[in-house]
Enzyme design. Structure first.
Site, short mmCIF file in Angstrom:
data_model
loop_
_atom_site.label_atom_id
_atom_site.label_comp_id
_atom_site.label_asym_id
_atom_site.label_seq_id
_atom_site.Cartn_x
_atom_site.Cartn_y
_atom_site.Cartn_z
N ASP A 41 0.77 -1.24 0.00
CA ASP A 41 0.00 0.00 0.00
C ASP A 41 0.81 1.30 0.00
O ASP A 41 0.43 2.25 -0.65
CB ASP A 41 -0.92 0.02 1.24
CG ASP A 41 -2.32 0.44 0.90
OD1 ASP A 41 -2.63 0.46 -0.29
OD2 ASP A 41 -3.09 0.74 1.82
N CYS B 193 -21.46 1.21 -11.54
CA CYS B 193 -20.65 1.93 -10.56
C CYS B 193 -20.67 3.43 -10.84
O CYS B 193 -20.77 4.25 -9.92
CB CYS B 193 -19.21 1.40 -10.57
SG CYS B 193 -18.45 1.40 -12.20
#
Ligand code: SF4
Ligand code: SF4
Length: 374
Positions: A149, A209
């Site tokens: 990350d 979405c």
């Protein structure tokens, strides 16, 4: 260093499975086609990253570190990508109809049976794969580096080239079998390993979405304006949130999953039984009053080891107050009146806004032009 062990790819994948990953693959470094990274400098220049300064980190030559592996690890020849499913068998957070409770992004629910930050959970597994690889190669010159990350790499792009999935219209990486509830970790290595193949884009003509995003954060398919995204606003953004965006935030207090919740590829996503990811009740649907009145001490104690601490106490209190304003529940008015005089000016201003949204128009405190300070 060249690959003199053709069986290493198999070993890496086996080691990843044994370490508990749900999927592993290999991408070339840098990918032969850098179309996905070519957008990055323009995206940064357009201010789409908002206050996420780590995305703008540059090397000594002023080049964006995340735009190319050449900038940070010129020795890297392959990227091992590992994925860990964090989906649990729970309903979508927005299905909670209790107006007194907030919504938290699925990835941050964990810690019920075993407190753990997901960075640590993934990193510990990556280290096991790295150790197996180093032991098998037996060459002290071998270079490896693990990231979860926070490294100077766009993991999703390498995951695509490793064959894990496609970069979808909601900008998430989607795997046909696993869906998109995945944590990614990568191991850069100086080994040349045989890479996987990127799968086809399976979004087709779907636009669910894009249509569902409550703050219109997609200027176009496959593009995200992070400065409008609820995930950014509730987690990364400090200070005032633009008034025009607040109603669309609903009762989100940390992150947002809507563009993944509506995706058909997540409909049958498998659920994990990993104890680290089972929801903690207070994180799953947190009590808004509790969040808005958190003391420093409570914040430190309650969120130790949780991704929620990234929003900081002031951010969580601000988010809770916005959620109260969007709850439609006038029982919050006495508390909001009190918080409108809070020592934190951000909490105070958002409380005044929330009171007005709930129909109390007395003592309106105007915000600073209704615009984001960022
Ligand atoms: S996370 Fe929520 S706000 Fe952000 S793009 Fe997806 S639906 Fe929109
Ligand atoms: S909702 Fe539809 S368009 Fe969006 S990511 Fe899923 S499949 Fe692609």
């Amino acid at each position: 260093m060249t690959n003199c062990h053709p069986q290493l790819e198999t070993l890496v994948k086996q080691a990843a499975t044994e370490a508990g990953f749900d999927w592993a693959g290999i991408a070339p470094a840098p990918p032969a086609e850098l179309r996905e990274l070519a957008f990055f400098p323009g995206w940064i220049a357009a201010g789409r990253a908002g206050e996420m300064a780590y995305l703008e980190a540059r090397d000594a030559q002023g080049r964006l570190k995340r735009a190319s592996l050449d900038h940070v690890a010129p020795w890297a020849r392959s990227v091992i990508v590992c994925a860990l499913n964090y989906n649990t068998a729970q309903p979508y957070s927005t299905e909670c109809r209790d107006p007194r409770r907030g919504w938290v992004s699925r990835y941050a629910w964990g810690g019920a049976e075993k407190p753990a930050d997901y960075h640590d959970v993934v990193m510990e597994r990556l280290r096991r794969v790295e150790a197996r690889l180093r032991a098998a190669v037996g060459d002290p010159q071998l270079q490896t580096r693990c990231y979860v990350d926070t490294g100077p790499v766009v993991e999703r792009v390498f995951a695509k080239y490793a064959g894990l999935g496609w970069l979808a219209k909601n900008t998430c990486l989607i795997n046909q079998q696993l869906g998109s509830w995945l944590f990614l970790g990568v191991i850069l290595t100086s080994l040349e390993l045989a890479p996987g193949l990127p799968p086809p884009d399976r979004c087709g003509s779907c636009t669910r979405c894009l249509d569902a995003c409550p703050t219109q954060a997609f200027p176009a398919p496959y593009q995200l304006d992070a400065t409008r995204c609820i995930s950014y606003l509730t987690i990364e953004k400090r200070g005032t949130i633009a008034e025009e965006l607040r109603p669309g935030m609903g009762r989100h207090v940390f992150g947002c999953d809507i563009c993944q919740d509506v995706c058909p590829w997540n409909r049958h996503a498998p659920a994990t039984s990993l104890p680290e990811f089972q929801p903690r009740p207070e994180f799953f649907h947190p009590d808004l009053e509790w969040l808005a009145t958190l003391s420093e001490e409570e914040f430190r104690r309650a969120f130790r080891g949780s991704p929620l601490r990234r929003a900081k106490r002031s951010g969580l209190r601000r988010n809770a107050v916005i959620a109260m304003g969007n709850s439609g529940d006038a029982r919050f008015l006495p508390l909001l009146k009190k918080l409108a005089g809070d020592e934190d000016p951000v909490v105070a201003e958002h409380s005044a806004w929330a009171r007005e949204r709930l129909g109390d128009h007395s003592e309106r405190v105007p915000s600073r032009g209704g615009r984001s300070q960022g």
